[in-house]
Write a protein that holds these residues in place. Structure first.
Motif, PDB file in Angstrom:
ATOM      1  N   ALA A  88      18.382  77.437  43.860  1.00 31.56           N
ATOM      2  CA  ALA A  88      17.881  76.167  44.397  1.00 31.56           C
ATOM      3  C   ALA A  88      17.462  75.232  43.270  1.00 31.56           C
ATOM      4  CB  ALA A  88      16.712  76.417  45.339  1.00 31.56           C
ATOM      5  N   PHE A  89      17.981  74.013  43.299  1.00 36.04           N
ATOM      6  CA  PHE A  89      17.678  73.020  42.275  1.00 36.04           C
ATOM      7  C   PHE A  89      17.294  71.698  42.932  1.00 36.04           C
ATOM      8  CE2 PHE A  89      20.351  76.143  40.260  1.00 36.04           C
ATOM      9  CZ  PHE A  89      19.831  76.270  38.993  1.00 36.04           C
ATOM     10  N   GLY A  90      16.402  70.952  42.282  1.00 37.17           N
ATOM     11  CA  GLY A  90      15.932  69.695  42.837  1.00 37.17           C
ATOM     12  C   GLY A  90      16.083  68.538  41.878  1.00 37.17           C
ATOM     13  N   GLU A  91      16.452  67.384  42.418  1.00 39.26           N
ATOM     14  CA  GLU A  91      16.568  66.145  41.659  1.00 39.26           C
ATOM     15  C   GLU A  91      15.741  65.067  42.342  1.00 39.26           C
ATOM     16  OE1 GLU A  91      18.214  65.299  38.796  1.00 39.26           O
ATOM     17  OE2 GLU A  91      18.913  67.348  38.444  1.00 39.26           O
ATOM     18  N   ASN A  92      15.209  64.124  41.541  1.00 42.45           N
ATOM     19  CA  ASN A  92      14.378  63.079  42.135  1.00 42.45           C
ATOM     20  C   ASN A  92      15.030  61.699  42.125  1.00 42.45           C
ATOM     21  OD1 ASN A  92      14.166  62.559  39.401  1.00 42.45           O
ATOM     22  ND2 ASN A  92      11.991  62.026  39.493  1.00 42.45           N
ATOM     23  N   LYS A  93      16.282  61.625  41.686  1.00 42.87           N
ATOM     24  CA  LYS A  93      17.043  60.370  41.751  1.00 42.87           C
ATOM     25  C   LYS A  93      18.378  60.649  42.425  1.00 42.87           C
ATOM     26  CE  LYS A  93      15.002  58.203  37.659  1.00 42.87           C
ATOM     27  NZ  LYS A  93      15.271  57.620  36.319  1.00 42.87           N
ATOM     28  N   VAL A  94      18.721  59.797  43.384  1.00 42.63           N
ATOM     29  CA  VAL A  94      19.932  60.027  44.161  1.00 42.63           C
ATOM     30  C   VAL A  94      21.157  60.051  43.267  1.00 42.63           C
ATOM     31  CG1 VAL A  94      21.422  59.095  45.972  1.00 42.63           C
ATOM     32  CG2 VAL A  94      18.947  59.044  46.261  1.00 42.63           C
ATOM     33  N   LYS A 151      25.252  65.536  39.331  1.00 46.14           N
ATOM     34  CA  LYS A 151      25.157  66.963  39.003  1.00 46.14           C
ATOM     35  C   LYS A 151      25.767  67.844  40.096  1.00 46.14           C
ATOM     36  CE  LYS A 151      21.227  66.368  35.916  1.00 46.14           C
ATOM     37  NZ  LYS A 151      19.791  66.598  35.673  1.00 46.14           N
ATOM     38  N   SER A 152      25.545  67.476  41.344  1.00 51.72           N
ATOM     39  CA  SER A 152      26.133  68.278  42.420  1.00 51.72           C
ATOM     40  C   SER A 152      27.644  68.175  42.404  1.00 51.72           C
ATOM     41  CB  SER A 152      25.581  67.843  43.785  1.00 51.72           C
ATOM     42  OG  SER A 152      25.911  66.490  44.067  1.00 51.72           O
ATOM     43  N   SER A 153      28.157  67.025  41.998  1.00 52.13           N
ATOM     44  CA  SER A 153      29.605  66.857  41.892  1.00 52.13           C
ATOM     45  C   SER A 153      30.166  67.657  40.727  1.00 52.13           C
ATOM     46  CB  SER A 153      29.948  65.375  41.730  1.00 52.13           C
ATOM     47  OG  SER A 153      31.339  65.197  41.546  1.00 52.13           O
ATOM     48  N   GLU A 154      29.492  67.593  39.585  1.00 52.18           N
ATOM     49  CA  GLU A 154      29.966  68.294  38.396  1.00 52.18           C
ATOM     50  C   GLU A 154      29.933  69.809  38.583  1.00 52.18           C
ATOM     51  OE1 GLU A 154      29.199  68.273  33.527  1.00 52.18           O
ATOM     52  OE2 GLU A 154      27.998  67.003  34.861  1.00 52.18           O
ATOM     53  N   GLU A 186      22.031  75.298  45.937  1.00 52.05           N
ATOM     54  CA  GLU A 186      21.263  74.698  47.030  1.00 52.05           C
ATOM     55  C   GLU A 186      20.502  73.503  46.461  1.00 52.05           C
ATOM     56  OE1 GLU A 186      17.235  75.924  49.285  1.00 52.05           O
ATOM     57  OE2 GLU A 186      18.853  77.382  49.511  1.00 52.05           O
ATOM     58  N   TRP A 187      20.949  72.302  46.802  1.00 53.86           N
ATOM     59  CA  TRP A 187      20.367  71.100  46.221  1.00 53.86           C
ATOM     60  C   TRP A 187      19.276  70.515  47.109  1.00 53.86           C
ATOM     61  CZ3 TRP A 187      21.071  69.933  41.327  1.00 53.86           C
ATOM     62  CH2 TRP A 187      22.233  70.373  40.685  1.00 53.86           C
TER      63      TRP A 187
END
Length: 224
Positions: A54-60, A66-69, A76-77
């Motif tokens: 599970a990884f989290g990002e705070n900018k769309v 990153k999810s694309s790459e 799990e984003w």
């Protein structure tokens, strides 16, 4: 860090989580979300290879990139930032596993419109400003249960899973603990809620001891 260094460091983080978990309840389960906003795709991949999912990002835009790459990996984003209304469609294009920053009824109603138009659903957590700090987003504790129930009733395409909050911004652990206890007490009042997301790199052990079952760890994992 190389793979072995990552493993040693994360084993230490897991050990600390385990000690805090048992202090709360031996049967308590805690999920770690690695906040990857300062991490490269290669660093995320290195953590994946030793078991982090599970990884989290705070900018769309960063979440999209990153999810694309890393789309070949079953990651799990989570989106953990504040969502502006003009970014809703961009977030829904990504369709994260969990949106942790639903901070108002107004945002929920706007999200519902977009979700309904797309015939899709989104798992989310209601953000609570448990310390009542002007610098933080979220609903006030006094109205949190009411707003949660209103969103659940009026926004069927938003699947509320529980609550999240950020601990009080202070060095006083008594004040921080009180803010966590406030959120946990709200969480316990919510029918069907399964996630109480509290605790970050500097206070996650205290959050777990107050009942958190999801922690968001960033620099503690990546920037030692």
């Amino acid at each position: 860090m190389n793979k072995e260094e990552y493993k040693i460091y994360i084993d230490d983080v897991i050990r600390r989580v385990e000690f805090a978990r048992v202090r709360f309840d031996e049967k308590h389960i805690v999920k770690i979300v690695a906040i990857s906003k300062y991490s490269t795709a290669d660093e995320i991949k290195a953590l994946y290879e030793i078991g982090q999912r599970a990884f989290g990002e705070n900018k769309v835009q960063d979440l999209r990139a990153k999810s694309s790459e890393l789309e070949e990996l079953p990651l799990e984003w989570h989106f953990v930032g504040n969502l502006q209304k003009n970014k809703i469609n961009n977030l829904l294009d990504i369709n994260p596993a969990l949106f942790q920053g639903l901070d108002s009824l107004e945002l929920a109603l706007e999200l519902q419109k977009k979700l309904e138009a797309r015939e899709m659903t989104l798992d989310a957590l209601l953000q609570i400003n448990s310390a009542k700090e002007e610098s933080k987003h979220g609903v006030m504790p006094e109205v949190a249960v009411e707003i949660y129930e209103q969103i659940a009733q009026e926004c069927p395409n938003i699947r509320l899973k529980g609550v999240m909050s950020i601990g009080a911004h202070t060095e006083d652990k008594t004040v921080i603990k009180k803010s966590f206890e406030t959120t946990y007490n709200i969480y316990k009042q919510l029918e069907g809620a399964t996630i109480c997301s509290m605790g970050m790199s500097g206070d996650f052990e205290l959050a777990i001891e107050c009942g958190s079952n999801m922690v968001r760890l960033g620099s503690i994992m990546f920037n030692k």
